[in-house]
Motif scaffolding. Structure first.
Motif, mmCIF file in Angstrom:
data_model
loop_
_atom_site.group_PDB
_atom_site.id
_atom_site.type_symbol
_atom_site.label_atom_id
_atom_site.label_comp_id
_atom_site.label_asym_id
_atom_site.label_seq_id
_atom_site.Cartn_x
_atom_site.Cartn_y
_atom_site.Cartn_z
ATOM 1 N N LYS A 1 39.429 54.049 38.358
ATOM 2 C CA LYS A 1 40.688 54.739 38.653
ATOM 3 C C LYS A 1 41.287 55.379 37.400
ATOM 4 C CE LYS A 1 42.349 52.180 42.720
ATOM 5 N NZ LYS A 1 43.505 51.468 43.316
ATOM 6 N N ARG A 2 41.233 54.682 36.285
ATOM 7 C CA ARG A 2 41.797 55.235 35.050
ATOM 8 C C ARG A 2 41.099 56.535 34.662
ATOM 9 N NH1 ARG A 2 42.279 49.611 31.508
ATOM 10 N NH2 ARG A 2 44.044 48.725 32.690
ATOM 11 N N GLU A 3 39.762 56.544 34.782
ATOM 12 C CA GLU A 3 39.013 57.750 34.440
ATOM 13 C C GLU A 3 39.333 58.882 35.411
ATOM 14 O OE1 GLU A 3 37.274 58.234 31.787
ATOM 15 O OE2 GLU A 3 37.440 56.161 31.051
ATOM 16 N N VAL B 1 41.820 54.913 46.221
ATOM 17 C CA VAL B 1 41.618 53.807 47.155
ATOM 18 C C VAL B 1 40.340 53.059 46.819
ATOM 19 C CG1 VAL B 1 41.395 53.156 49.577
ATOM 20 C CG2 VAL B 1 42.840 55.097 48.941
ATOM 21 N N SER B 2 40.492 51.773 46.502
ATOM 22 C CA SER B 2 39.345 50.910 46.217
ATOM 23 C C SER B 2 38.875 50.248 47.511
ATOM 24 C CB SER B 2 39.747 49.846 45.195
ATOM 25 O OG SER B 2 40.712 48.965 45.765
ATOM 26 N N PRO B 3 37.720 49.585 47.494
ATOM 27 C CA PRO B 3 37.242 48.918 48.717
ATOM 28 C C PRO B 3 38.252 47.930 49.283
ATOM 29 C CG PRO B 3 35.470 49.015 47.104
ATOM 30 C CD PRO B 3 36.706 49.513 46.407
ATOM 31 N N GLN B 4 38.974 47.210 48.409
ATOM 32 C CA GLN B 4 39.939 46.216 48.877
ATOM 33 C C GLN B 4 41.169 46.857 49.516
ATOM 34 O OE1 GLN B 4 38.716 46.380 45.753
ATOM 35 N NE2 GLN B 4 37.240 44.682 45.789
ATOM 36 N N GLU B 5 41.390 48.149 49.258
ATOM 37 C CA GLU B 5 42.589 48.820 49.757
ATOM 38 C C GLU B 5 42.326 49.700 50.981
ATOM 39 O OE1 GLU B 5 45.112 49.600 45.677
ATOM 40 O OE2 GLU B 5 43.268 50.741 45.961
ATOM 41 N N TRP B 6 41.071 49.773 51.398
ATOM 42 C CA TRP B 6 40.727 50.708 52.466
ATOM 43 C C TRP B 6 41.486 50.418 53.762
ATOM 44 C CZ3 TRP B 6 38.512 55.299 53.037
ATOM 45 C CH2 TRP B 6 38.185 55.709 54.338
ATOM 46 N N ASN B 7 41.493 49.161 54.191
ATOM 47 C CA ASN B 7 42.168 48.818 55.447
ATOM 48 C C ASN B 7 43.657 49.143 55.392
ATOM 49 O OD1 ASN B 7 39.787 47.935 56.574
ATOM 50 N ND2 ASN B 7 40.146 45.775 56.087
ATOM 51 N N ARG B 8 44.278 48.906 54.215
ATOM 52 C CA ARG B 8 45.701 49.205 54.078
ATOM 53 C C ARG B 8 45.954 50.714 54.171
ATOM 54 N NH1 ARG B 8 48.255 47.702 48.621
ATOM 55 N NH2 ARG B 8 46.630 46.127 48.798
ATOM 56 N N ALA C 1 32.705 57.807 43.549
ATOM 57 C CA ALA C 1 32.612 56.350 43.709
ATOM 58 C C ALA C 1 31.322 55.990 44.427
ATOM 59 C CB ALA C 1 33.805 55.828 44.504
ATOM 60 N N SER C 2 30.779 54.833 44.063
ATOM 61 C CA SER C 2 29.642 54.314 44.824
ATOM 62 C C SER C 2 30.103 53.806 46.178
ATOM 63 C CB SER C 2 28.954 53.189 44.043
ATOM 64 O OG SER C 2 29.882 52.148 43.742
ATOM 65 N N PHE C 3 31.374 53.444 46.252
ATOM 66 C CA PHE C 3 31.969 53.028 47.526
ATOM 67 C C PHE C 3 32.184 54.267 48.386
ATOM 68 C CE2 PHE C 3 36.235 52.391 49.673
ATOM 69 C CZ PHE C 3 35.736 51.654 50.739
ATOM 70 N N LYS C 4 31.636 54.279 49.576
ATOM 71 C CA LYS C 4 31.713 55.440 50.463
ATOM 72 C C LYS C 4 32.575 55.194 51.689
ATOM 73 C CE LYS C 4 28.836 57.511 47.757
ATOM 74 N NZ LYS C 4 29.346 58.532 46.806
ATOM 75 N N GLY C 5 33.339 54.130 51.685
ATOM 76 C CA GLY C 5 34.110 53.788 52.862
ATOM 77 C C GLY C 5 33.375 52.747 53.677
ATOM 78 N N PRO C 6 34.021 52.187 54.681
ATOM 79 C CA PRO C 6 33.378 51.134 55.471
ATOM 80 C C PRO C 6 32.183 51.669 56.244
ATOM 81 C CG PRO C 6 35.380 51.880 56.544
ATOM 82 C CD PRO C 6 35.345 52.551 55.207
ATOM 83 N N VAL C 7 31.179 50.816 56.406
ATOM 84 C CA VAL C 7 29.991 51.186 57.175
ATOM 85 C C VAL C 7 30.362 51.176 58.647
ATOM 86 C CG1 VAL C 7 27.612 50.585 57.758
ATOM 87 C CG2 VAL C 7 28.484 50.201 55.431
ATOM 88 N N LYS C 8 30.078 52.291 59.299
ATOM 89 C CA LYS C 8 30.391 52.391 60.717
ATOM 90 C C LYS C 8 29.290 51.748 61.542
ATOM 91 C CE LYS C 8 33.139 56.619 60.309
ATOM 92 N NZ LYS C 8 33.303 58.020 60.781
ATOM 93 N N ARG C 9 29.660 50.762 62.328
ATOM 94 C CA ARG C 9 28.690 50.095 63.184
ATOM 95 C C ARG C 9 28.462 50.904 64.450
ATOM 96 N NH1 ARG C 9 30.873 43.833 62.972
ATOM 97 N NH2 ARG C 9 30.651 43.546 60.713
#
Length: 459
Positions: free
Chosen positions: A233-235, A350-357, A379-387
């Motif tokens: 986030k800082r970068e 938005v980080s993985p821990q903040e996605w739901n919020r 980000a390597s995080f692409k959002g939640p995996v859709k089932r």
């Protein structure tokens, strides 16, 4: 239809102050509230931040005092606010609108010298802007007097309740003159703690709802960047500050420690930033805000302390470095931009821990959010995996299964002896006897010795 201030029958001195500030057309909340307030009605007003509500209550108060001046008595109007910053902003707004009048305003907040504030009270300014805690101290000691009060305004009432000022506000209402006109402004009118306040404050109030809290602000674009964590986030923030075009920016964090850490990082990268949080004394807060107003710093890093009441011209970017804890907090943070018809951008990391919020906030506020990426900082995080949802059986396949269930024959019971005879030719017993040289035996043609008798042979 736009309403011009000239249609509101304001005194010439106020019209000159409005013209000097470049105001010609009233905002929707001003167009509705000002005539009602000038008619002497108590008002319960829901208006989003940045909608122009400060002028909506200041102008009718100033109009009344100009039309009916008084040189004796104590304070005639009290404006209660939750934070020191909002009190200062309202005072500055009053000074600009009233620059062609002789009306006086005073500010009473915590963190300032009591001796200086007592001197202010002794001057009996027509308008007093105060935070509840410090004012209640002066009322209890008799150094403040509200017996001549004509107007009582509660601005950001929901915020005052959230900060624990409910008891102080109720006590101040008891100290004030009963024959007063009262106005309550809140971003939301369904706050669970407002009812005790409104029952004691207002008499047959007129309800005005403008720019509902969940209505998306037309002048603010909302961007979302996925992040892998604090360092990432800082970068991302650093890149955006260096590459985005803006006059001023505000970055929000959830904690004082987070604000200071981010401030140290950005200052180390030669960014012109300042930090504002609740543990700074009033003198330091004033210094920080002075740096931002003057342009000596272009970016303010703040906790939610500054989310309400911060009115700095030219704030074109608001960053949620830490996602706010609720949709209402998101609304008040992002309301620092897009003010007075200017365009602004609200950026959330938005980080993985903040996605739901974040999903909850967008649903609550009915936001349209544009997801963006920074080349080289994705980000390597692409959002939640859709089932994948299980496919529903079609009518044809269901019919086939039903038909098969009806036509299927019951399975024959399998015996051990049958398994042993698998592959062998089955021969009837009569054929087996003939192949052995014996005639087939019957019950009638059998003697004791097993040979056939004469009668059976003859027949």
């Amino acid at each position: 239809m736009n309403t011009h201030f000239s249609e509101l029958l304001l005194p010439d001195a106020l019209m000159r102050g409005l013209a000097n500030e470049g105001y010609a057309t009233a905002t929707p909340v001003q167009a509705q509230v000002i005539p009602l307030a000038m008619d002497g009605l108590d008002l319960l007003v829901s208006a989003a931040t940045g909608s122009g509500k400060t002028a909506a209550f200041l102008l009718p108060i100033m109009q009344r005092f100009l039309d009916a001046p008084r040189r004796d008595g104590s304070t005639r109007a009290l404006i209660l606010v939750p934070t020191r910053e909002l009190a200062r902003q309202i005072h500055i707004h009053f000074m600009r609108l009233g620059s062609y009048t002789r009306l006086q305003s005073g500010v009473i907040t915590g963190g300032e010298s009591k001796a200086h504030q007592i001197a202010t009270l002794r001057k009996n300014p027509e308008i007093l802007v105060a935070t509840p805690g410090r004012l209640l101290e002066f009322l209890e000691t008799g150094q403040a007097d509200l017996h001549d009060l004509e107007f009582l305004v509660l601005d950001e009432a929901d915020r005052m309740l959230d900060m624990g000022f409910a008891d102080d506000v109720l006590a101040i209402i008891r100290y004030s003159r009963p024959q007063r006109q009262s106005l309550l402004f809140s971003a939301t009118l369904d706050h669970r703690g407002l009812r005790p306040i409104t029952e004691r404050l207002l008499r047959n109030p007129q309800r005005v709802e403008i720019d509902a809290v969940r209505q998306q602000h037309p002048d603010i674009a909302h961007w979302l960047f996925l992040s892998d964590g604090i360092e990432h986030k800082r970068e991302q923030v650093l890149w955006l500050l260096r590459n985005e075009t803006y006059d001023k920016a505000v970055i929000f964090t959830n904690t004082r420690a987070g604000a200071e850490a981010l401030g140290n990082f950005l200052q180390g990268q030669q960014q012109r930033v300042a930090v504002l949080h609740g543990e700074l004394d009033q003198r330091e807060r004033n210094r920080v805000m002075g740096l931002l107003h003057s342009g000596r710093v272009s970016t303010l890093i703040a906790t939610d302390l500054a989310a309400r009441g911060l009115d700095v011209p030219g704030v074109q970017r608001v960053f949620n470095f830490d996602l706010p804890r609720s949709g209402d907090d998101y609304l008040h943070r992002t309301g620092r931009t897009g003010r007075a018809g200017e365009a602004g951008v609200a950026i959330s990391l938005v980080s993985p821990q903040e996605w739901n919020r974040m999903e909850s906030i967008t649903r609550y506020l009915n936001l349209t959010v544009e997801q963006r990426d920074i080349t080289g900082l994705k980000a390597s995080f692409k959002g939640p995996v859709k089932r994948k949802k299980p496919s529903k059986p079609t009518a044809t396949s269901a019919k086939r299964k039903a038909t098969a269930a009806v036509t299927e024959q019951p399975r024959k019971k399998e015996r051990l002896r049958d398994r042993k005879n698998i592959g062998k030719r089955r021969v009837p017993a009569s054929v087996q006897a003939q192949e052995a040289g014996h005639a087939p035996l019957t019950r009638r043609g059998r003697d004791v010795g097993g040979k056939p008798d004469e009668d059976s042979t003859a027949s």
